[in-house]
Enzyme design. Structure first.
Site, mmCIF file in Angstrom:
data_model
loop_
_atom_site.group_PDB
_atom_site.id
_atom_site.type_symbol
_atom_site.label_atom_id
_atom_site.label_comp_id
_atom_site.label_asym_id
_atom_site.label_seq_id
_atom_site.Cartn_x
_atom_site.Cartn_y
_atom_site.Cartn_z
ATOM 1 N N ARG A 103 0.854 -1.190 0.000
ATOM 2 C CA ARG A 103 0.000 0.000 0.000
ATOM 3 C C ARG A 103 0.887 1.235 0.000
ATOM 4 O O ARG A 103 2.095 1.130 0.038
ATOM 5 C CB ARG A 103 -0.986 0.006 1.184
ATOM 6 C CG ARG A 103 -0.501 -0.653 2.396
ATOM 7 C CD ARG A 103 -0.028 0.134 3.595
ATOM 8 N NE ARG A 103 -0.096 1.535 3.563
ATOM 9 C CZ ARG A 103 0.962 2.327 3.663
ATOM 10 N NH1 ARG A 103 2.184 1.851 3.781
ATOM 11 N NH2 ARG A 103 0.836 3.631 3.646
ATOM 12 N N ARG B 101 -7.548 -0.447 -6.818
ATOM 13 C CA ARG B 101 -7.973 0.606 -5.882
ATOM 14 C C ARG B 101 -8.184 1.884 -6.708
ATOM 15 O O ARG B 101 -7.445 2.123 -7.666
ATOM 16 C CB ARG B 101 -6.928 0.847 -4.774
ATOM 17 C CG ARG B 101 -6.802 -0.313 -3.796
ATOM 18 C CD ARG B 101 -5.837 0.011 -2.656
ATOM 19 N NE ARG B 101 -6.423 0.902 -1.666
ATOM 20 C CZ ARG B 101 -5.739 1.374 -0.628
ATOM 21 N NH1 ARG B 101 -4.459 1.056 -0.445
ATOM 22 N NH2 ARG B 101 -6.322 2.174 0.257
ATOM 23 N N GLN C 11 -1.980 2.542 9.969
ATOM 24 C CA GLN C 11 -0.696 2.663 9.265
ATOM 25 C C GLN C 11 0.298 3.535 10.038
ATOM 26 O O GLN C 11 1.506 3.347 9.935
ATOM 27 C CB GLN C 11 -0.908 3.271 7.866
ATOM 28 C CG GLN C 11 -1.683 2.402 6.898
ATOM 29 C CD GLN C 11 -3.156 2.715 6.895
ATOM 30 O OE1 GLN C 11 -3.727 3.083 7.910
ATOM 31 N NE2 GLN C 11 -3.805 2.558 5.750
ATOM 32 N N ASP D 69 -2.200 10.781 -2.100
ATOM 33 C CA ASP D 69 -2.590 9.707 -3.019
ATOM 34 C C ASP D 69 -2.890 10.224 -4.416
ATOM 35 O O ASP D 69 -2.711 9.511 -5.403
ATOM 36 C CB ASP D 69 -3.799 8.948 -2.466
ATOM 37 C CG ASP D 69 -3.299 7.956 -1.432
ATOM 38 O OD1 ASP D 69 -3.083 8.375 -0.283
ATOM 39 O OD2 ASP D 69 -3.059 6.792 -1.804
ATOM 40 N N ASN E 159 -5.598 12.340 0.569
ATOM 41 C CA ASN E 159 -4.666 11.538 1.383
ATOM 42 C C ASN E 159 -5.503 10.817 2.439
ATOM 43 O O ASN E 159 -6.719 11.022 2.543
ATOM 44 C CB ASN E 159 -3.586 12.416 2.018
ATOM 45 C CG ASN E 159 -2.455 11.596 2.615
ATOM 46 O OD1 ASN E 159 -1.942 10.682 1.971
ATOM 47 N ND2 ASN E 159 -2.069 11.878 3.840
ATOM 48 N N LYS E 160 -4.841 9.998 3.227
ATOM 49 C CA LYS E 160 -5.514 9.165 4.221
ATOM 50 C C LYS E 160 -6.529 9.963 5.043
ATOM 51 O O LYS E 160 -6.248 11.074 5.469
ATOM 52 C CB LYS E 160 -4.453 8.537 5.126
ATOM 53 C CG LYS E 160 -4.959 7.594 6.187
ATOM 54 C CD LYS E 160 -5.852 6.497 5.651
ATOM 55 C CE LYS E 160 -5.193 5.659 4.574
ATOM 56 N NZ LYS E 160 -6.170 4.815 3.842
HETATM 57 O O1 MRU Z 1 -4.651 3.218 2.256
HETATM 58 P P1 MRU Z 1 -3.173 3.436 2.149
HETATM 59 O O2 MRU Z 1 -2.398 2.887 3.299
HETATM 60 O O3 MRU Z 1 -2.634 2.975 0.811
HETATM 61 O O4 MRU Z 1 -3.015 4.999 2.192
HETATM 62 C C1 MRU Z 1 -1.740 5.555 2.158
HETATM 63 C C2 MRU Z 1 -1.733 7.027 2.288
HETATM 64 O O5 MRU Z 1 -2.745 7.667 2.427
HETATM 65 C C3 MRU Z 1 -0.398 7.687 2.130
HETATM 66 O O6 MRU Z 1 -0.321 8.842 2.914
HETATM 67 C C4 MRU Z 1 -0.189 8.069 0.660
HETATM 68 O O7 MRU Z 1 -0.429 6.969 -0.160
HETATM 69 C C5 MRU Z 1 1.152 8.561 0.413
HETATM 70 S S1 MRU Z 1 2.351 7.274 0.490
HETATM 71 C C6 MRU Z 1 3.862 7.940 0.215
#
Ligand code: MRU
Length: 333
Positions: free
Chosen positions: A56, A90, A188, A228, A238-239
């Site tokens: 991920r 995704r 995470q 993202d 982003n997350k």
């Molecule tokens: O759902 P995830 O764990 O893939 O989400 C990851 C994030 O939101 C990260 O902050 C983003 O992908 C940047 S990774 C360098």
């Protein structure tokens, strides 16, 4: 990235790589308790590993997609079908689409599948190192930093985006402290960012997501997060929980930086309103380690990302330098 192995030795390991005809990756669902390496020889299984979050983080999703395309190329599979299948893993991380198209073009022009995917992964890591160099200069001795989710080496093959400036500053001997917010529901921040900071020996503490405003009110000098997908106007996904932090940072006048390679910028998406936000399963919210902890009958909503508007961003730290939201068109490739 550094990883302490079971026998007490430290290995230098990547999040995903190709070896002996297989795509190998760290199973990120098992960290920090176990360092498990899984391998795949079918592109569909790599796509599933992206979907179920074995791997991920946007740039690492990109590299994993490149290796999935590599397997498709080696198997002489229909590349259009493979690309479609991989892109469906995704919806939000732009690197997935960027990397799949990059590999598709390489394979169509006759490139060796393994060389091409390795090149993609190496380019990703080189970009992260450049992000680390630009961003590292922003970090001064004694600073308190905050980050969210995991935008480290695990999320980018190696080095990281948001964690790259921290690695760079740490290597330069600077002393600073990092608040790593836990990042519900997949944790995470707690399980991956804290693991990486721990491996590197960077001083940090895991904080509950809901305490970010409290710590900002006590004094945080800078926030660095990953992304993202970044729209043409500088809005970015982003997350989930990033938007809250950006709003609170604005209230306290705390610089808010987004570290991301140019492969995360989607110039075809005009604003954040056009970014598709992945909705994940209710079970990720209602279950812990296989046990339901929510009342039977309660629904749960589980958006994986939110969109932070460009007005809240101090700058984008990229491999091409640091850009204000109003300047990002300059980096279009
Ligand atoms: O759902 P995830 O764990 O893939 O989400 C990851 C994030 O939101 C990260 O902050 C983003 O992908 C940047 S990774 C360098």
């Amino acid at each position: 990235m550094k990883a302490r192995m079971d026998d007490g030795t430290t290995a230098d390991i990547k999040a995903v790589w190709f070896e002996n005809g297989k795509v190998r990756m760290i199973d990120q669902r098992e960290l920090p308790l176990k360092l498990v390496i899984v391998d795949f020889d079918d592109y569909r299984d790599v796509a599933e590993a992206i979907r179920n979050m074995t791997t991920r983080g946007a740039p690492c999703i990109g590299a994993s997609a490149a290796y999935a395309m590599c397997l498709a190329g080696l198997a002489k599979a229909d590349l259009d079908e493979a690309a479609k299948f991989i892109k469906a893993a995704r919806p939000t991380a732009y690197d997935l689409f960027y990397a799949t198209d990059w590999m598709y073009a390489k394979l169509k022009s006759g490139a060796d599948p393994i060389d091409a995917a390795d090149e993609y992964a190496d380019i990703t890591v080189a970009k992260c190192r450049a992000i680390g160099e630009y961003g590292g200069k922003l970090i001064k001795d004694g600073m308190k930093l905050m980050t969210h989710c995991n935008a480290g080496a695990l999320a980018t093959v190696d080095v990281g985006t948001a964690l790259a400036p921290m690695r760079n500053a740490h290597d330069a001997g600077k002393k600073f402290f990092v608040y790593a917010s836990e990042t519900r529901p997949r944790l995470q921040g707690m399980q991956l960012t804290a693991w990486e900071l721990n491996q590197e020996g960077i001083d940090h503490a895991i904080i509950p997501d809901g305490s970010a405003a409290y710590y900002m009110s006590q004094g945080v000098d800078m926030i660095i997060v990953g992304a993202d997908r970044i729209a043409a106007n500088g809005d970015f996904a982003n997350k989930i929980g990033t938007y809250d932090k950006a709003i609170v940072a604005k209230k306290f006048g705390i610089p808010f930086y987004v570290a991301a390679p140019v492969s995360t910028f989607d110039f075809n998406t005009k604003t954040g309103k056009d970014i598709v936000i992945e909705q994940r399963s209710e079970e990720e919210m209602t279950m812990v380690a296989g046990t339901r902890i929510a009342p039977i009958g309660s629904k749960a909503l589980n958006p994986a990302f939110d969109v932070t508007t460009a007005d809240l961003v101090t700058g984008f730290i990229t491999e091409k330098g640091i850009f204000k939201p109003s300047e990002i068109a300059e980096m279009k490739e």
